[in-house]
Design a protein around this motif. Structure first.
Motif, PDB file in Angstrom:
ATOM      1  N   GLU A  41       0.882  -1.176   0.000  1.00  0.00           N
ATOM      2  CA  GLU A  41       0.000   0.000   0.000  1.00  0.00           C
ATOM      3  C   GLU A  41       0.913   1.218   0.000  1.00  0.00           C
ATOM      4  O   GLU A  41       1.754   1.360   0.896  1.00  0.00           O
ATOM      5  CB  GLU A  41      -0.881   0.010   1.254  1.00  0.00           C
ATOM      6  CG  GLU A  41      -1.873  -1.127   1.319  1.00  0.00           C
ATOM      7  CD  GLU A  41      -3.149  -0.824   0.562  1.00  0.00           C
ATOM      8  OE1 GLU A  41      -3.462   0.366   0.330  1.00  0.00           O
ATOM      9  OE2 GLU A  41      -3.839  -1.790   0.205  1.00  0.00           O
ATOM     10  N   TRP A  42       0.735   2.103  -0.974  1.00  0.00           N
ATOM     11  CA  TRP A  42       1.678   3.197  -1.180  1.00  0.00           C
ATOM     12  C   TRP A  42       0.992   4.558  -1.242  1.00  0.00           C
ATOM     13  O   TRP A  42      -0.116   4.687  -1.747  1.00  0.00           O
ATOM     14  CB  TRP A  42       2.426   2.999  -2.503  1.00  0.00           C
ATOM     15  CG  TRP A  42       3.121   1.691  -2.638  1.00  0.00           C
ATOM     16  CD1 TRP A  42       2.631   0.560  -3.239  1.00  0.00           C
ATOM     17  CD2 TRP A  42       4.425   1.349  -2.181  1.00  0.00           C
ATOM     18  NE1 TRP A  42       3.559  -0.440  -3.192  1.00  0.00           N
ATOM     19  CE2 TRP A  42       4.676   0.005  -2.546  1.00  0.00           C
ATOM     20  CE3 TRP A  42       5.426   2.049  -1.512  1.00  0.00           C
ATOM     21  CZ2 TRP A  42       5.868  -0.640  -2.261  1.00  0.00           C
ATOM     22  CZ3 TRP A  42       6.615   1.396  -1.226  1.00  0.00           C
ATOM     23  CH2 TRP A  42       6.831   0.074  -1.590  1.00  0.00           C
ATOM     24  N   ASP A  43       1.719   5.571  -0.766  1.00  0.00           N
ATOM     25  CA  ASP A  43       1.438   6.975  -1.060  1.00  0.00           C
ATOM     26  C   ASP A  43       2.443   7.348  -2.141  1.00  0.00           C
ATOM     27  O   ASP A  43       3.630   6.993  -2.042  1.00  0.00           O
ATOM     28  CB  ASP A  43       1.641   7.859   0.171  1.00  0.00           C
ATOM     29  CG  ASP A  43       0.568   7.632   1.235  1.00  0.00           C
ATOM     30  OD1 ASP A  43      -0.563   7.282   0.875  1.00  0.00           O
ATOM     31  OD2 ASP A  43       0.881   7.826   2.418  1.00  0.00           O
ATOM     32  N   LYS A  52       1.799  14.777  -2.119  1.00  0.00           N
ATOM     33  CA  LYS A  52       1.240  13.492  -2.544  1.00  0.00           C
ATOM     34  C   LYS A  52       0.340  13.683  -3.765  1.00  0.00           C
ATOM     35  O   LYS A  52      -0.467  14.603  -3.812  1.00  0.00           O
ATOM     36  CB  LYS A  52       0.442  12.886  -1.385  1.00  0.00           C
ATOM     37  CG  LYS A  52      -0.145  11.535  -1.673  1.00  0.00           C
ATOM     38  CD  LYS A  52      -0.812  11.007  -0.405  1.00  0.00           C
ATOM     39  CE  LYS A  52      -1.773   9.910  -0.694  1.00  0.00           C
ATOM     40  NZ  LYS A  52      -2.418   9.405   0.528  1.00  0.00           N
ATOM     41  N   ASN A  55      -2.612   7.470  -4.439  1.00  0.00           N
ATOM     42  CA  ASN A  55      -2.508   6.251  -3.639  1.00  0.00           C
ATOM     43  C   ASN A  55      -2.364   5.119  -4.641  1.00  0.00           C
ATOM     44  O   ASN A  55      -2.877   5.203  -5.767  1.00  0.00           O
ATOM     45  CB  ASN A  55      -3.779   6.016  -2.821  1.00  0.00           C
ATOM     46  CG  ASN A  55      -3.967   7.068  -1.757  1.00  0.00           C
ATOM     47  OD1 ASN A  55      -3.173   7.186  -0.840  1.00  0.00           O
ATOM     48  ND2 ASN A  55      -5.022   7.856  -1.895  1.00  0.00           N
ATOM     49  N   SER A  56      -1.683   4.064  -4.223  1.00  0.00           N
ATOM     50  CA  SER A  56      -1.555   2.914  -5.103  1.00  0.00           C
ATOM     51  C   SER A  56      -1.524   1.646  -4.252  1.00  0.00           C
ATOM     52  O   SER A  56      -0.861   1.610  -3.224  1.00  0.00           O
ATOM     53  CB  SER A  56      -0.283   3.021  -5.948  1.00  0.00           C
ATOM     54  OG  SER A  56      -0.258   2.002  -6.920  1.00  0.00           O
ATOM     55  N   ARG A  57      -2.259   0.659  -4.694  1.00  0.00           N
ATOM     56  CA  ARG A  57      -2.268  -0.645  -4.026  1.00  0.00           C
ATOM     57  C   ARG A  57      -1.773  -1.663  -5.040  1.00  0.00           C
ATOM     58  O   ARG A  57      -2.371  -1.831  -6.108  1.00  0.00           O
ATOM     59  CB  ARG A  57      -3.662  -1.024  -3.546  1.00  0.00           C
ATOM     60  CG  ARG A  57      -3.703  -2.392  -2.868  1.00  0.00           C
ATOM     61  CD  ARG A  57      -5.114  -2.852  -2.475  1.00  0.00           C
ATOM     62  NE  ARG A  57      -5.911  -1.806  -1.867  1.00  0.00           N
ATOM     63  CZ  ARG A  57      -6.988  -1.244  -2.434  1.00  0.00           C
ATOM     64  NH1 ARG A  57      -7.387  -1.616  -3.626  1.00  0.00           N
ATOM     65  NH2 ARG A  57      -7.668  -0.308  -1.807  1.00  0.00           N
ATOM     66  N   TRP A  71      -4.213   2.157  -9.347  1.00  0.00           N
ATOM     67  CA  TRP A  71      -3.681   3.521  -9.309  1.00  0.00           C
ATOM     68  C   TRP A  71      -4.840   4.463  -9.023  1.00  0.00           C
ATOM     69  O   TRP A  71      -5.818   4.487  -9.775  1.00  0.00           O
ATOM     70  CB  TRP A  71      -3.022   3.832 -10.651  1.00  0.00           C
ATOM     71  CG  TRP A  71      -2.596   5.246 -10.833  1.00  0.00           C
ATOM     72  CD1 TRP A  71      -3.234   6.190 -11.573  1.00  0.00           C
ATOM     73  CD2 TRP A  71      -1.443   5.878 -10.288  1.00  0.00           C
ATOM     74  NE1 TRP A  71      -2.546   7.370 -11.528  1.00  0.00           N
ATOM     75  CE2 TRP A  71      -1.435   7.218 -10.735  1.00  0.00           C
ATOM     76  CE3 TRP A  71      -0.411   5.445  -9.461  1.00  0.00           C
ATOM     77  CZ2 TRP A  71      -0.437   8.121 -10.389  1.00  0.00           C
ATOM     78  CZ3 TRP A  71       0.587   6.345  -9.112  1.00  0.00           C
ATOM     79  CH2 TRP A  71       0.563   7.668  -9.578  1.00  0.00           C
ATOM     80  N   LEU A  74      -5.062  11.549  -6.750  1.00  0.00           N
ATOM     81  CA  LEU A  74      -5.876  12.479  -5.970  1.00  0.00           C
ATOM     82  C   LEU A  74      -6.680  13.391  -6.879  1.00  0.00           C
ATOM     83  O   LEU A  74      -7.743  13.883  -6.501  1.00  0.00           O
ATOM     84  CB  LEU A  74      -4.988  13.301  -5.032  1.00  0.00           C
ATOM     85  CG  LEU A  74      -4.171  12.476  -4.028  1.00  0.00           C
ATOM     86  CD1 LEU A  74      -3.357  13.387  -3.131  1.00  0.00           C
ATOM     87  CD2 LEU A  74      -5.052  11.545  -3.219  1.00  0.00           C
ATOM     88  N   TYR A 165       7.091   5.811  -4.778  1.00  0.00           N
ATOM     89  CA  TYR A 165       6.067   5.121  -3.993  1.00  0.00           C
ATOM     90  C   TYR A 165       6.635   4.928  -2.587  1.00  0.00           C
ATOM     91  O   TYR A 165       7.639   4.244  -2.408  1.00  0.00           O
ATOM     92  CB  TYR A 165       5.766   3.746  -4.593  1.00  0.00           C
ATOM     93  CG  TYR A 165       5.046   3.754  -5.913  1.00  0.00           C
ATOM     94  CD1 TYR A 165       3.790   3.187  -6.022  1.00  0.00           C
ATOM     95  CD2 TYR A 165       5.617   4.296  -7.055  1.00  0.00           C
ATOM     96  CE1 TYR A 165       3.114   3.158  -7.230  1.00  0.00           C
ATOM     97  CE2 TYR A 165       4.955   4.284  -8.269  1.00  0.00           C
ATOM     98  CZ  TYR A 165       3.702   3.714  -8.348  1.00  0.00           C
ATOM     99  OH  TYR A 165       3.047   3.698  -9.553  1.00  0.00           O
ATOM    100  N   LYS A 168       2.782   3.278   2.963  1.00  0.00           N
ATOM    101  CA  LYS A 168       1.841   4.077   3.777  1.00  0.00           C
ATOM    102  C   LYS A 168       2.328   4.191   5.221  1.00  0.00           C
ATOM    103  O   LYS A 168       2.096   5.200   5.858  1.00  0.00           O
ATOM    104  CB  LYS A 168       0.446   3.470   3.721  1.00  0.00           C
ATOM    105  CG  LYS A 168      -0.209   3.718   2.382  1.00  0.00           C
ATOM    106  CD  LYS A 168      -1.684   3.911   2.551  1.00  0.00           C
ATOM    107  CE  LYS A 168      -2.320   4.284   1.241  1.00  0.00           C
ATOM    108  NZ  LYS A 168      -2.408   5.705   1.024  1.00  0.00           N
ATOM    109  N   LYS A 173       2.808  12.236   7.145  1.00  0.00           N
ATOM    110  CA  LYS A 173       1.362  12.409   7.353  1.00  0.00           C
ATOM    111  C   LYS A 173       0.948  13.848   7.159  1.00  0.00           C
ATOM    112  O   LYS A 173       1.574  14.766   7.450  1.00  0.00           O
ATOM    113  CB  LYS A 173       0.946  11.952   8.749  1.00  0.00           C
ATOM    114  CG  LYS A 173       1.312  10.496   9.039  1.00  0.00           C
ATOM    115  CD  LYS A 173       0.583   9.555   8.105  1.00  0.00           C
ATOM    116  CE  LYS A 173       0.997   8.132   8.353  1.00  0.00           C
ATOM    117  NZ  LYS A 173       0.954   7.274   7.275  1.00  0.00           N
TER     118      LYS A 173
END
Length: 173
Positions: A41-43, A52, A55-57, A71, A74, A165, A168, A173
């Protein structure tokens, strides 16, 4: 009569209790592990930046034979890539489908510890564009995805995108 026919079909379709089910395909070779560094799980940030952009999973699916990226930018529309290793050819294949019509297909593999995939990116009204993506694991565990494009069949390359990447758990934050 119909009931007997349905019963016969069900018997023919039922697995034979005496013979075990075949094992699922195993995709745990070194070749299949080529994209393991990208799983998670990535920012996602522009390389060198802290704003940022997505987000990518990235996860393994289907008895670990497929690597799927979701992908989720935002801003703008998202996309999905389906990646798999072809052991016979010794190559990785990626099919990218985004929010615009069509899909892009890439092929490549691990070279000098980096995953390198190349494919033609169709753009209506523009010259054919060759895109090369290089995925690299950084020392801090993040992954860089560097994209280059060429409109002269790979004679010269221009930077197209550059993302980092960050897990998370490690991302600011």
């Amino acid at each position: 009569m119909l009931t007997s026919y349905v019963a016969l079909l069900l018997l023919q379709a039922a697995p034979d209790a005496a013979s075990p089910a075949p094992p699922p395909p195993v995709c745990d070779s070194d070749g299949h592990a080529g994209f393991n560094f990208w799983l998670g799980e990535w920012d996602v940030y522009p390389t060198g930046g802290d704003t940022k952009v997505a987000n990518s999973r990235i996860e393994r699916k289907h008895t670990i034979c497929a690597v799927i990226e979701n992908w989720m930018p935002l801003r703008g529309q998202g996309g999905t890539s389906l990646n798999h290793f072809d052991a016979e050819r010794g190559q990785w294949y990626q099919k990218w489908v985004g929010s615009s019509p069509g899909a892009v297909e890439f092929v490549g593999g691990v070279t000098d510890g980096k995953m390198v995939l190349t494919g033609n990116w169709p753009q209506p009204g523009a010259p054919q564009t060759l895109v090369r993506m290089t995925y690299t694991t950084n020392e801090d565990g993040s992954v860089r995805q560097f994209g280059e494009s060429s409109t002269d069949h790979g004679v010269s390359w221009q930077s197209a995108f550059d993302f980092t990447y960050r897990s998370k758990e490690d991302a600011p934050k």
